[in-house]
Design an enzyme around this catalytic site. Sequence first.
Site, PDB file in Angstrom:
ATOM      1  N   SER A  59       6.647  -9.359   2.779  1.00 34.67           N
ATOM      2  CA  SER A  59       7.556  -8.205   2.802  1.00 34.67           C
ATOM      3  C   SER A  59       8.577  -8.322   1.688  1.00 34.67           C
ATOM      4  O   SER A  59       8.977  -9.424   1.300  1.00 34.67           O
ATOM      5  CB  SER A  59       8.274  -8.208   4.151  1.00 34.67           C
ATOM      6  OG  SER A  59       9.376  -7.339   4.129  1.00 34.67           O
ATOM      7  N   TYR A  88      13.321 -12.219  11.584  1.00 34.22           N
ATOM      8  CA  TYR A  88      12.026 -11.643  11.171  1.00 34.22           C
ATOM      9  C   TYR A  88      11.741 -11.985   9.710  1.00 34.22           C
ATOM     10  O   TYR A  88      10.676 -12.492   9.366  1.00 34.22           O
ATOM     11  CB  TYR A  88      12.029 -10.115  11.342  1.00 34.22           C
ATOM     12  CG  TYR A  88      10.938  -9.452  10.542  1.00 34.22           C
ATOM     13  CD1 TYR A  88       9.611  -9.582  10.923  1.00 34.22           C
ATOM     14  CD2 TYR A  88      11.223  -8.756   9.359  1.00 34.22           C
ATOM     15  CE1 TYR A  88       8.591  -9.030  10.166  1.00 34.22           C
ATOM     16  CE2 TYR A  88      10.206  -8.196   8.601  1.00 34.22           C
ATOM     17  CZ  TYR A  88       8.900  -8.331   8.998  1.00 34.22           C
ATOM     18  OH  TYR A  88       7.888  -7.796   8.233  1.00 34.22           O
ATOM     19  N   LYS A 147       8.810 -14.571   7.373  1.00 31.98           N
ATOM     20  CA  LYS A 147       7.988 -14.268   6.192  1.00 31.98           C
ATOM     21  C   LYS A 147       8.243 -15.291   5.084  1.00 31.98           C
ATOM     22  O   LYS A 147       7.315 -15.757   4.417  1.00 31.98           O
ATOM     23  CB  LYS A 147       8.280 -12.851   5.676  1.00 31.98           C
ATOM     24  CG  LYS A 147       7.929 -11.740   6.649  1.00 31.98           C
ATOM     25  CD  LYS A 147       6.442 -11.691   6.944  1.00 31.98           C
ATOM     26  CE  LYS A 147       6.079 -10.563   7.887  1.00 31.98           C
ATOM     27  NZ  LYS A 147       4.677 -10.637   8.361  1.00 31.98           N
TER      28      LYS A 147
HETATM   29  P1  NAD Z   1       2.196  -3.362  13.808  1.00 31.52           P
HETATM   30  O1  NAD Z   1       3.087  -3.900  14.871  1.00 31.52           O
HETATM   31  O2  NAD Z   1       1.769  -1.943  13.916  1.00 31.52           O
HETATM   32  O3  NAD Z   1       0.873  -4.261  13.718  1.00 31.52           O
HETATM   33  C1  NAD Z   1       0.852  -5.636  14.019  1.00 31.52           C
HETATM   34  C2  NAD Z   1      -0.259  -5.878  15.005  1.00 31.52           C
HETATM   35  O4  NAD Z   1      -0.315  -7.282  15.311  1.00 31.52           O
HETATM   36  C3  NAD Z   1      -0.034  -5.149  16.334  1.00 31.52           C
HETATM   37  O5  NAD Z   1      -1.189  -4.405  16.647  1.00 31.52           O
HETATM   38  C4  NAD Z   1       0.199  -6.276  17.350  1.00 31.52           C
HETATM   39  O6  NAD Z   1      -0.320  -5.959  18.632  1.00 31.52           O
HETATM   40  C5  NAD Z   1      -0.518  -7.443  16.700  1.00 31.52           C
HETATM   41  N1  NAD Z   1       0.023  -8.771  17.024  1.00 31.52           N
HETATM   42  C6  NAD Z   1       1.313  -9.175  16.982  1.00 31.52           C
HETATM   43  N2  NAD Z   1       1.394 -10.478  17.325  1.00 31.52           N
HETATM   44  C7  NAD Z   1       0.124 -10.906  17.561  1.00 31.52           C
HETATM   45  C8  NAD Z   1      -0.441 -12.158  17.952  1.00 31.52           C
HETATM   46  N3  NAD Z   1       0.319 -13.243  18.151  1.00 31.52           N
HETATM   47  N4  NAD Z   1      -1.786 -12.232  18.105  1.00 31.52           N
HETATM   48  C9  NAD Z   1      -2.568 -11.138  17.904  1.00 31.52           C
HETATM   49  N5  NAD Z   1      -2.079  -9.943  17.554  1.00 31.52           N
HETATM   50  C10 NAD Z   1      -0.758  -9.822  17.378  1.00 31.52           C
HETATM   51  O7  NAD Z   1       2.886  -3.645  12.407  1.00 31.52           O
HETATM   52  P2  NAD Z   1       2.503  -3.130  10.946  1.00 31.52           P
HETATM   53  O8  NAD Z   1       3.572  -2.203  10.496  1.00 31.52           O
HETATM   54  O9  NAD Z   1       1.088  -2.714  10.905  1.00 31.52           O
HETATM   55  O10 NAD Z   1       2.715  -4.477  10.132  1.00 31.52           O
HETATM   56  C11 NAD Z   1       1.640  -5.351   9.855  1.00 31.52           C
HETATM   57  C12 NAD Z   1       2.179  -6.571   9.141  1.00 31.52           C
HETATM   58  O11 NAD Z   1       2.836  -6.151   7.950  1.00 31.52           O
HETATM   59  C13 NAD Z   1       3.208  -7.372   9.941  1.00 31.52           C
HETATM   60  O12 NAD Z   1       2.984  -8.737   9.691  1.00 31.52           O
HETATM   61  C14 NAD Z   1       4.530  -6.917   9.366  1.00 31.52           C
HETATM   62  O13 NAD Z   1       5.510  -7.903   9.491  1.00 31.52           O
HETATM   63  C15 NAD Z   1       4.155  -6.687   7.906  1.00 31.52           C
HETATM   64  N6  NAD Z   1       5.049  -5.740   7.227  1.00 31.52           N
HETATM   65  C16 NAD Z   1       5.248  -4.499   7.772  1.00 31.52           C
HETATM   66  C17 NAD Z   1       6.116  -3.616   7.144  1.00 31.52           C
HETATM   67  C18 NAD Z   1       6.412  -2.270   7.746  1.00 31.52           C
HETATM   68  O14 NAD Z   1       7.444  -1.679   7.401  1.00 31.52           O
HETATM   69  N7  NAD Z   1       5.558  -1.720   8.610  1.00 31.52           N
HETATM   70  C19 NAD Z   1       6.731  -3.980   5.937  1.00 31.52           C
HETATM   71  C20 NAD Z   1       6.486  -5.236   5.400  1.00 31.52           C
HETATM   72  C21 NAD Z   1       5.637  -6.109   6.062  1.00 31.52           C
HETATM   73  C1  WQD Z   2      15.107   3.068   5.333  1.00 31.18           C
HETATM   74  C2  WQD Z   2      16.432   3.733   4.995  1.00 31.18           C
HETATM   75  C3  WQD Z   2      18.233   3.117   6.465  1.00 31.18           C
HETATM   76  C4  WQD Z   2      16.660   4.957  10.101  1.00 31.18           C
HETATM   77  C5  WQD Z   2      12.609  -2.142   7.039  1.00 31.18           C
HETATM   78  C6  WQD Z   2      12.713  -3.643   7.109  1.00 31.18           C
HETATM   79  C7  WQD Z   2      11.936  -4.266   5.975  1.00 31.18           C
HETATM   80  C8  WQD Z   2      10.499  -3.749   5.964  1.00 31.18           C
HETATM   81  C9  WQD Z   2      10.433  -2.267   5.999  1.00 31.18           C
HETATM   82  C10 WQD Z   2       9.131  -5.267   7.228  1.00 31.18           C
HETATM   83  C11 WQD Z   2      17.626   2.780   5.105  1.00 31.18           C
HETATM   84  C12 WQD Z   2      17.919   4.588   6.592  1.00 31.18           C
HETATM   85  C13 WQD Z   2      16.819   4.518   8.802  1.00 31.18           C
HETATM   86  C14 WQD Z   2      17.533   5.987  10.591  1.00 31.18           C
HETATM   87  C15 WQD Z   2      18.602   6.061   8.431  1.00 31.18           C
HETATM   88  N1  WQD Z   2       9.785  -4.184   7.122  1.00 31.18           N
HETATM   89  N2  WQD Z   2      17.767   5.047   7.983  1.00 31.18           N
HETATM   90  N3  WQD Z   2      18.465   6.500   9.725  1.00 31.18           N
HETATM   91  O1  WQD Z   2      15.475  -0.974   6.530  1.00 31.18           O
HETATM   92  O2  WQD Z   2      14.477  -0.293   4.287  1.00 31.18           O
HETATM   93  O3  WQD Z   2      13.176  -1.709   5.797  1.00 31.18           O
HETATM   94  O4  WQD Z   2      11.230  -1.759   7.087  1.00 31.18           O
HETATM   95  O5  WQD Z   2       9.025  -6.194   6.503  1.00 31.18           O
HETATM   96  O6  WQD Z   2      11.987  -5.643   6.150  1.00 31.18           O
HETATM   97  O7  WQD Z   2      14.078  -4.003   7.026  1.00 31.18           O
HETATM   98  O8  WQD Z   2      13.507   0.625   6.395  1.00 31.18           O
HETATM   99  O9  WQD Z   2      12.892   2.770   7.434  1.00 31.18           O
HETATM  100  O10 WQD Z   2      14.501   1.226   8.644  1.00 31.18           O
HETATM  101  O11 WQD Z   2      15.247   2.396   6.581  1.00 31.18           O
HETATM  102  O12 WQD Z   2      19.468   6.556   7.716  1.00 31.18           O
HETATM  103  O13 WQD Z   2      17.463   6.406  11.764  1.00 31.18           O
HETATM  104  O14 WQD Z   2      16.669   4.774   5.962  1.00 31.18           O
HETATM  105  O15 WQD Z   2      19.607   2.895   6.539  1.00 31.18           O
HETATM  106  O16 WQD Z   2      18.525   3.111   4.096  1.00 31.18           O
HETATM  107  P1  WQD Z   2      14.303  -0.609   5.717  1.00 31.18           P
HETATM  108  P2  WQD Z   2      13.991   1.768   7.358  1.00 31.18           P
END
Ligand code: NAD
Ligand code: WQD
Length: 342
Positions: free
Chosen positions: A127, A152, A156
């Site tokens: 991330s 969290y 990572k």
């Molecule tokens: P998500 O929660 O939709 O998907 C994660 C999946 O993993 C879920 O279906 C959950 O049931 C499963 N899971 C969690 N723990 C588990 C375990 N111990 N064993 C088996 N299954 C398990 O999340 P996502 O948005 O699809 O994110 C996927 C990955 O990408 C995550 O690792 C997340 O940290 C990373 N990521 C997401 C974002 C984002 O904003 N969505 C941004 C950066 C990184």
């Molecule tokens: C985006 C912008 C908020 C909600 C997060 C994690 C990051 C990554 C992606 C996993 C910001 C603003 C949001 C609301 C708002 N995940 N906002 N009102 O915080 O950039 O990133 O998700 O790795 O680690 O921190 O994403 O979508 O929460 O926010 O004004 O109700 O929208 O302040 O500026 P963020 P977000």
Amino acid sequence: MSVMRVLVSGGAGYIGSHTVVRLVAAGHDVVIVDSFANAKPTVVGRLEALTGTDLPVHAFDLTDKDKTERLFATEKFDAVIHFAGLKAVGESVQIPLDYYVNNLESTFSLLRAMRRHGCDLLVFSSSATVYGEVAPVPYQEDYEPLSASSPYGRTKVMIEHVLRDVAGIDERLKVAMLRYFNPVGAHPSGTIGEDPQGIPNNLMPFVAQVAVGRRERLQVFGGDYPTADGTAERDYIHVEDLAAGHVAALQWIASHDRKVSTWNLGGGRGTSVLQVVAAFEKASGMPVPYDIVGRREGDLAAYWADPSRANAELGWRAERTIDEMCADTWRWQRANPDGYPD
Ligand code: NAD
Ligand code: WQD
């Protein structure tokens, strides 16, 4: 390009499910493992309909190392794409131990089983949060030291270090660490998308729920940032572009010798909260009323990726515009106002 048998951990989740569709389209054999801690089993039928194929699904928690070992003892995989993990920043502050245990131990189980059973390719969901609070924008992959401001995010950072150390001594293992920026959007069919449980933490699903009438108003966190319109800027990336990035990264590490590769997956530009709101109103034709309130603790003003390494090495780029991200989110939200059925 060789066809691979790929285990997709977290394949029922948001990004995993979209990547499954792309992997099948690219000709790979896909097996899903998911605990369904944050996914509904009904996503699997949608994926089978979209891909036109039966998808084997193993429903267990990867922190269970015996079950993980048994899976690898009975099935052969060429690669793992490891999405499984808990991802809510705020929740991770409340229940940090659950986050450390879940995210780290699931990775350890996979690494052990992969090593024992000769599975040598791993693509990991990292991330942009690993760049911490002071990295210069745009973020570049070589920036150090990695740091994060939530439990969290620290999972990572820790897993990136673990993977580097393990790949450093394992002669065969090759790892890709993909640093996602802000994934949004949905498959253009509108049949799969992001289905947050409870009140969405993230901007795009919140906006979509306001537009569909599930919530009244958006709170915009902070209107006094040093940005063009005073609201925070992020690098939103369409989940379909992200999914394509995974397929490209997997195929790249399969055909190159480099042990550890780190790629930013982002578009390389910032979009403000108010720009997202305006794009969503345009795409949906629905009003998104909002109030500007105080800043959310821990938020940064503005950041985006330098995606040039992924562009050059993978021949990949984020192609879809913010308008397409909103249009596809809206198609999914309108067709599934309450998310996936139980
Ligand atoms: P998500 O929660 O939709 O998907 C994660 C999946 O993993 C879920 O279906 C959950 O049931 C499963 N899971 C969690 N723990 C588990 C375990 N111990 N064993 C088996 N299954 C398990 O999340 P996502 O948005 O699809 O994110 C996927 C990955 O990408 C995550 O690792 C997340 O940290 C990373 N990521 C997401 C974002 C984002 O904003 N969505 C941004 C950066 C990184
Ligand atoms: C985006 C912008 C908020 C909600 C997060 C994690 C990051 C990554 C992606 C996993 C910001 C603003 C949001 C609301 C708002 N995940 N906002 N009102 O915080 O950039 O990133 O998700 O790795 O680690 O921190 O994403 O979508 O929460 O926010 O004004 O109700 O929208 O302040 O500026 P963020 P977000």
